[in-house]
Design a protein around this motif. Structure first.
Motif, PDB file in Angstrom:
ATOM      1  N   ALA A  45      -4.631  10.361   2.623  1.00 41.96           N
ATOM      2  CA  ALA A  45      -3.809   9.310   3.238  1.00 41.96           C
ATOM      3  C   ALA A  45      -4.635   8.036   3.326  1.00 41.96           C
ATOM      4  O   ALA A  45      -5.858   8.073   3.539  1.00 41.96           O
ATOM      5  N   PHE A  46      -3.961   6.912   3.117  1.00 36.58           N
ATOM      6  CA  PHE A  46      -4.568   5.609   3.327  1.00 36.58           C
ATOM      7  C   PHE A  46      -4.094   5.065   4.679  1.00 36.58           C
ATOM      8  O   PHE A  46      -2.900   5.044   4.962  1.00 36.58           O
ATOM      9  N   MET A 102      -0.986  -2.507   0.618  1.00 34.78           N
ATOM     10  CA  MET A 102      -1.669  -2.390   1.908  1.00 34.78           C
ATOM     11  C   MET A 102      -0.748  -2.824   3.057  1.00 34.78           C
ATOM     12  O   MET A 102      -0.936  -3.872   3.672  1.00 34.78           O
ATOM     13  N   ASP A 103       0.244  -2.002   3.340  1.00 35.60           N
ATOM     14  CA  ASP A 103       1.081  -2.194   4.518  1.00 35.60           C
ATOM     15  C   ASP A 103       0.409  -1.535   5.714  1.00 35.60           C
ATOM     16  O   ASP A 103      -0.243  -0.491   5.576  1.00 35.60           O
ATOM     17  N   LYS A 104       0.587  -2.119   6.882  1.00 33.63           N
ATOM     18  CA  LYS A 104      -0.053  -1.599   8.084  1.00 33.63           C
ATOM     19  C   LYS A 104       0.417  -0.192   8.383  1.00 33.63           C
ATOM     20  O   LYS A 104       1.602   0.117   8.290  1.00 33.63           O
ATOM     21  N   GLY A 105      -0.525   0.674   8.723  1.00 35.63           N
ATOM     22  CA  GLY A 105      -0.201   2.050   9.053  1.00 35.63           C
ATOM     23  C   GLY A 105      -0.735   3.026   8.033  1.00 35.63           C
ATOM     24  O   GLY A 105      -1.576   2.688   7.194  1.00 35.63           O
ATOM     25  N   SER A 106      -0.236   4.258   8.107  1.00 32.35           N
ATOM     26  CA  SER A 106      -0.719   5.331   7.238  1.00 32.35           C
ATOM     27  C   SER A 106       0.310   5.619   6.147  1.00 32.35           C
ATOM     28  O   SER A 106       1.512   5.601   6.394  1.00 32.35           O
ATOM     29  N   LYS A 107      -0.171   5.872   4.927  1.00 33.17           N
ATOM     30  CA  LYS A 107       0.724   6.180   3.819  1.00 33.17           C
ATOM     31  C   LYS A 107       0.022   7.068   2.799  1.00 33.17           C
ATOM     32  O   LYS A 107      -1.213   7.043   2.681  1.00 33.17           O
ATOM     33  N   ARG A 108       0.815   7.837   2.045  1.00 34.75           N
ATOM     34  CA  ARG A 108       0.285   8.726   1.014  1.00 34.75           C
ATOM     35  C   ARG A 108       0.772   8.323  -0.368  1.00 34.75           C
ATOM     36  O   ARG A 108       0.634   9.081  -1.327  1.00 34.75           O
ATOM     37  N   THR A 109       1.385   7.175  -0.484  1.00 29.95           N
ATOM     38  CA  THR A 109       1.941   6.745  -1.769  1.00 29.95           C
ATOM     39  C   THR A 109       1.067   5.667  -2.392  1.00 29.95           C
ATOM     40  O   THR A 109       0.699   4.694  -1.744  1.00 29.95           O
TER      41      THR A 109
END
Length: 536
Positions: free
Chosen positions: A297-298, A238-245
């Motif tokens: 995306a998360f 859970m890093d800040k921002g958007s991610k798909r990994t």
């Protein structure tokens, strides 16, 4: 007689103020010094708000989308969840380890959005491995599935055994030493690669490089070959921002605990606070119908939340009567509702300060505090936008009702229905476009909004648009100020721990009730006269 009455009023005024200050001071001192109340419980802690966004495009056929949702356990705790999926129906299935979510819909045509948001509080865990513990020879039958060979985890392949022989010493093997050598070998000798596809344990071994899922399967295969129960764990960081990994790591069963290992990021017998567990086992995080285009995306952000420690500290004390958290929890009322109830008097105090001390006009005394409280879910921006839209649309409808010359009570009932209709429309729009904040407009105080719309329409007729819009703007300023104060995590924690501080709020309101000084707006308005008199 008037002078005597004035003196008596002054004495009563001072006595009431003194009592309202002494009562909370006494209760707080007792909690702090006699009951050893934990002050650290007043400090907010970090939580993570995760929004899972899924976009798909259908071509007229039935569609289903599957993924895993987090579960609360000793390391991670779900604080709230919200689903916004439009025409899709959500079905949740839970077994002893995982929570599977399935969204289904028939005849899906065109682009669609599915949104699922949850707020979760997690903590870091670190384990000290027993240095002198040998690898057990036998385990209970429930651990047999974590020792066997699976597809992709080739426990019994000769190459796995040969690789272990290279890194492990001869003689008695201690479990901590074995795991340390496996971890270091995978960390130091195998390159990290961001492969998006599936990599089994044997392929990772032959290539000498792998992504998290390949290294994880190889770690599990080696541990099981050494008769150590191990399993894969899936989730994401859970890093800040958007991610798909997404991410995978390993848990190994040691002396009654499932201990985490991550050779990609070099976490030995520990798991950071920003690791979110979504599933256990060799699973695929997302699966869906073959006849669609699909992306996900998360989006992660951090929020501060009150600790639960302070609220539970007095559970068995004789002061349980003022420990509102425990009392409300027994009847199923959420902590969020309790926070709102405790913060509304604070918001009202902010409104009083702006009206009586600063000199701003607002629609109603309590309206800003109530709108600020309702905006806790929508956020300040959508709360203000929704408030203005509801008031303006309803005021226009009210002007049309005046043309029909209806009686006041039926007219107000129609206005109330209009407010409900506008709020429901905003919620539908929010759900359709995946705007969680806008979807929460139904939490706004309906009756107060109807009365405010009526007052706004009357003010437009009697005093004109400029005066009405100016008061609307000042109301928005006070709402924003009340929202900022009421959203303070420190104040929320403080009042949850010491609800008797509401007596202090009452004392401040009573003191402001005697305010006879010049308001700041009046000081600014007549500043030229004031400074001229001083110079003369």
């Amino acid at each position: 007689m008037d002078n005597h009455q004035s003196k008596l009023q002054l004495i009563v005024f001072r006595v009431v103020l003194l009592l309202l200050l002494l009562v909370p001071a006494t209760l707080m001192s007792y909690k702090l010094y006699v009951l050893d109340y934990p002050l650290k419980g007043l400090m907010p802690v970090v939580s993570y708000q995760v929004e899972l966004g899924m976009q798909l495009e259908g071509y007229g056929e039935d569609v289903n989308v599957r993924t895993f949702l987090p579960r609360s356990d000793s390391r991670q705790r779900i604080l709230s969840e919200l689903n916004a999926s439009g025409q899709f129906v959500l079905d949740q299935q839970t077994d002893h380890l995982n929570r599977l979510a399935v969204w289904k819909s028939e005849a899906v045509e065109g682009p669609k959005n599915i949104r699922y948001r949850y707020q979760i509080q997690t903590k870091q865990l670190r384990y000290e491995l027993p240095v002198a513990s040998l690898i057990p020879e036998k385990y209970l039958s429930e651990f047999s599935e974590y020792l066997k060979e699976d597809e992709g985890i080739q426990v019994n392949d000769p190459l796995i055994k040969q690789e272990l022989d290279k890194i492990l010493p001869q003689g008695e093997l201690y479990i901590a030493d074995v795991l340390s050598r496996i971890h270091r070998h995978l960390q130091d000798k195998f390159q990290n690669r961001n492969f998006s596809g599936y990599t089994d344990a044997l392929t990772a071994l032959k290539l000498g490089e792998a992504s998290c899922n390949g290294k994880g399967r190889l770690f599990v295969a080696m541990a099981r070959q050494m008769n150590i129960p191990a399993r894969l764990v899936g989730g994401f960081i859970m890093d800040k921002g958007s991610k798909r990994t997404s991410h995978q790591w390993v848990e190994v069963y040691i002396n009654g605990f499932w201990v985490p290992f991550d050779t990609i990021n070099n976490h030995f017998a520990e798991i950071p606070a920003n690791y979110l567990t979504l599933y256990y086992g060799d699973e695929t995080l997302f699966s869906h119908s073959k006849n669609i285009n699909f992306q996900y995306a998360f989006n992660t952000s951090k929020k501060m939340v009150p600790r639960y420690d302070a609220n539970e500290a007095l559970d068995g004390s004789i002061l349980n009567v003022v420990n509102l958290y425990s009392m409300f929890e027994r009847v199923g009322i959420s902590l969020d509702l309790l926070k709102v109830l405790l913060m509304i008097p604070i918001g009202a105090l902010v409104t009083v300060v702006f009206r009586n001390v600063i000199g701003l006009e607002t629609f109603g005394t309590f309206l800003p505090a109530l709108i600020a409280a309702a905006s806790r879910e929508t956020g300040l921006m959508w709360g203000l936008i929704g408030f203005v839209l509801i008031i303006c649309i309803t005021a226009v409808i009210r002007k049309g009702l005046d043309w029909l010359q209806l009686l006041h009570s039926p007219k107000m009932a129609v206005i109330l229905a209009v407010v409900v209709w506008v709020m429901m429309s905003m919620t539908v729009v929010g759900v359709h476009f995946g705007l969680f904040e806008l979807a929460q407009m139904t939490l706004f105080p309906i009756a107060i909004l109807a009365i405010t719309a009526e007052r706004f329409a009357i003010m437009v007729e009697e005093q004109g648009y400029i005066k009405s819009l100016r008061i609307m703007l000042m109301t928005l300023v006070v709402i924003a100020a009340a929202y900022a104060v009421m959203s303070s995590l420190f104040l929320q924690s403080l009042f949850l721990a010491f609800p008797e501080l509401l007596f202090v709020v009452m004392a401040l309101n009573i003191w402001l009730g005697k305010w006879v000084g010049m308001r700041l707006s009046e000081f600014y308005r007549f500043r030229h006269l004031i400074f001229v008199e001083k110079r003369s």
